[in-house]
Write a protein that holds these residues in place. Structure first.
Motif, mmCIF file in Angstrom:
data_model
loop_
_atom_site.group_PDB
_atom_site.id
_atom_site.type_symbol
_atom_site.label_atom_id
_atom_site.label_comp_id
_atom_site.label_asym_id
_atom_site.label_seq_id
_atom_site.Cartn_x
_atom_site.Cartn_y
_atom_site.Cartn_z
ATOM 1 N N TYR A 104 -22.385 6.457 -13.294
ATOM 2 C CA TYR A 104 -22.541 6.009 -11.859
ATOM 3 C C TYR A 104 -21.709 4.930 -11.616
ATOM 4 O O TYR A 104 -20.762 4.946 -10.513
ATOM 5 C CB TYR A 104 -23.999 5.279 -11.742
ATOM 6 N N PHE A 105 -21.180 4.100 -12.169
ATOM 7 C CA PHE A 105 -20.167 2.919 -12.067
ATOM 8 C C PHE A 105 -18.859 3.511 -11.724
ATOM 9 O O PHE A 105 -18.064 2.699 -11.785
ATOM 10 C CB PHE A 105 -20.234 1.677 -12.975
ATOM 11 N N PRO A 122 -16.696 6.018 -7.343
ATOM 12 C CA PRO A 122 -16.672 4.958 -6.306
ATOM 13 C C PRO A 122 -17.110 5.798 -4.825
ATOM 14 O O PRO A 122 -17.526 5.030 -3.914
ATOM 15 C CB PRO A 122 -15.361 4.458 -6.105
ATOM 16 N N ASP A 168 -20.841 5.396 -4.677
ATOM 17 C CA ASP A 168 -21.432 3.641 -4.829
ATOM 18 C C ASP A 168 -22.441 3.252 -3.700
ATOM 19 O O ASP A 168 -22.020 3.478 -2.723
ATOM 20 C CB ASP A 168 -20.022 2.753 -4.676
ATOM 21 N N ASP A 194 -19.035 -0.919 -15.535
ATOM 22 C CA ASP A 194 -18.545 -1.248 -14.289
ATOM 23 C C ASP A 194 -17.373 -2.006 -14.436
ATOM 24 O O ASP A 194 -17.386 -3.186 -14.595
ATOM 25 C CB ASP A 194 -19.646 -1.994 -13.626
ATOM 26 N N ARG A 218 -19.326 -5.228 -10.417
ATOM 27 C CA ARG A 218 -20.436 -5.484 -9.316
ATOM 28 C C ARG A 218 -21.911 -5.325 -9.865
ATOM 29 O O ARG A 218 -22.660 -5.854 -9.434
ATOM 30 C CB ARG A 218 -20.289 -4.391 -8.459
ATOM 31 N N ALA A 262 -24.277 -3.115 -7.116
ATOM 32 C CA ALA A 262 -24.060 -1.843 -6.707
ATOM 33 C C ALA A 262 -25.188 -0.815 -7.261
ATOM 34 O O ALA A 262 -25.308 0.047 -6.517
ATOM 35 C CB ALA A 262 -22.773 -1.204 -7.379
#
Ligand code: ADP
Length: 312
Positions: A138-139, A142, A145, A170, A174, A178
């Motif tokens: 996920y991180f 972008p 995000d 990450d 964030r 995020a």
């Protein structure tokens, strides 16, 4: 029709060993091995699921280049449904992994095409047909995000598709800001202890899991490396120990773990049993070079779990 659609990070790993020092600018040093492996969270989890016998699709982006063709070929070789966009405007993500004689690893990573993955890359029909969509990394995505990822997961759930998400590190730090928009749409949240400690600002796996569940996640799984994993699904919570194996390469262990856990989860197993299978598949992974090389069939993983001692 796939049971699981893995969406996310696809990476070509170039593994070099041994690298105990770097050459001077303009210089050259000799090494014993240079190997090309497929990697990235969505790729490795997808291949491991397929090896475990779970019908799987993979969605992602690569460049219109040879490394991208290699990653797609590996998916096809495992019978995976491929929805990988070959994007001429960028390059396939790659990592040079330098492994020192003692096993320590250093990374040179290029995000490449993964940075351009957007929710529209995931076909609506795939969400409608899959039992679960898994966001891998996920991180590191972008284009997904925050709100776009939350909307994708919400859409999946509205179509009757379960959801899981593996966070990754990450680099932009964030963390919770995020992730928070997604939590209420995530049925199973995965992360390792370092990652989820940064997300929550807590160090204890039990507190981490409780907080993330309070914010909306269904089941929280904290991967603990050689200590196994901590799981909390609201009805059962606790640590499930890892298996005792000779470690060759830990690359992709977390991604392989997710495949094992999700295989049990989709079979309707209780959380501790799914976590045990995750630990077995993670341990099989670390016994060989590359993320999914050591992973076998579900029968082999179950036999491994029944015959391999636990770490003390
Ligand atoms: P990540 O790769 O996401 O950082 P971990 O390092 O926690 O995740 O590894 C994922 C899983 O792989 C662990 O929960 C464990 O089941 C298994 N694993 C990792 N390292 C070992 C090890 N040294 N011995 C046995 N199992 C391991």
């Amino acid at each position: 029709m796939p049971d699981v659609t893995c969406v996310g990070v696809l990476v070509a790993d170039v593994i070099v060993r041994p690298v105990d020092r770097w050459p001077q600018p303009g210089g050259l040093i000799l090494v014993d091995r240079v190997e090309l492996h497929s990697g990235g969270l969505a790729h490795t989890t997808g291949v491991a699921l397929a090896k475990l016998g779970v019908p799987t699709a993979v969605v992602g982006r690569v460049g219109a280049d040879r490394l991208g063709a290699f990653l797609v070929d590996v998916l096809r070789e495992h019978g995976i449904e491929v929805y990988v966009h070959q994007d001429a405007g960028t390059s396939t993500s790659a990592t040079v992994v330098a492994v020192a004689s003692g096993g320590d690893r250093s990374f040179l990573h290029m995000p490449g095409a993964n940075a351009r993955l957007v929710p529209e890359d995931v076909p609506e029909t795939l969400l409608a047909d899959s039992r679960l969509v898994h966001l891998g990394g996920y991180f590191l995505l972008p284009g997904l995000d925050g709100e776009p990822a939350a909307a994708l997961l919400r859409r999946a759930k509205a179509l009757g598709c379960g959801t899981s998400l593996d966070v990754a590190w990450d680099a932009h730090e964030r963390w919770m800001s995020a992730l928070a928009p997604c939590l209420r749409y995530v049925d199973v949240l995965f992360g390792n202890l370092d990652e989820l400690a940064c997300v929550t600002g807590r160090a204890d796996p039990a507190e981490i899991a409780a907080e993330l569940r309070a914010l909306g996640a269904g089941t929280v799984v904290v991967k603990l490396g050689e200590a196994g994993a901590y799981v909390d699904d609201g009805t059962w919570r606790g640590r499930v120990p890892a298996f005792s194996v000779d470690v060759v390469d830990t690359t992709g262990a977390g991604d392989a773990f997710c495949a094992g856990f999700l295989t049990g989860y989709l079979a309707g197993w209780e959380a501790a049993r799914s976590t045990r299978l995750g630990n077995a598949v993670g341990a099989m992974c670390v016994t060989a070079m590359g993320g999914s090389t050591g992973v076998g069939s579900l029968e082999e993983a179950q036999r491994f779990a029944d015959t391999t001692p636990l770490r003390p």
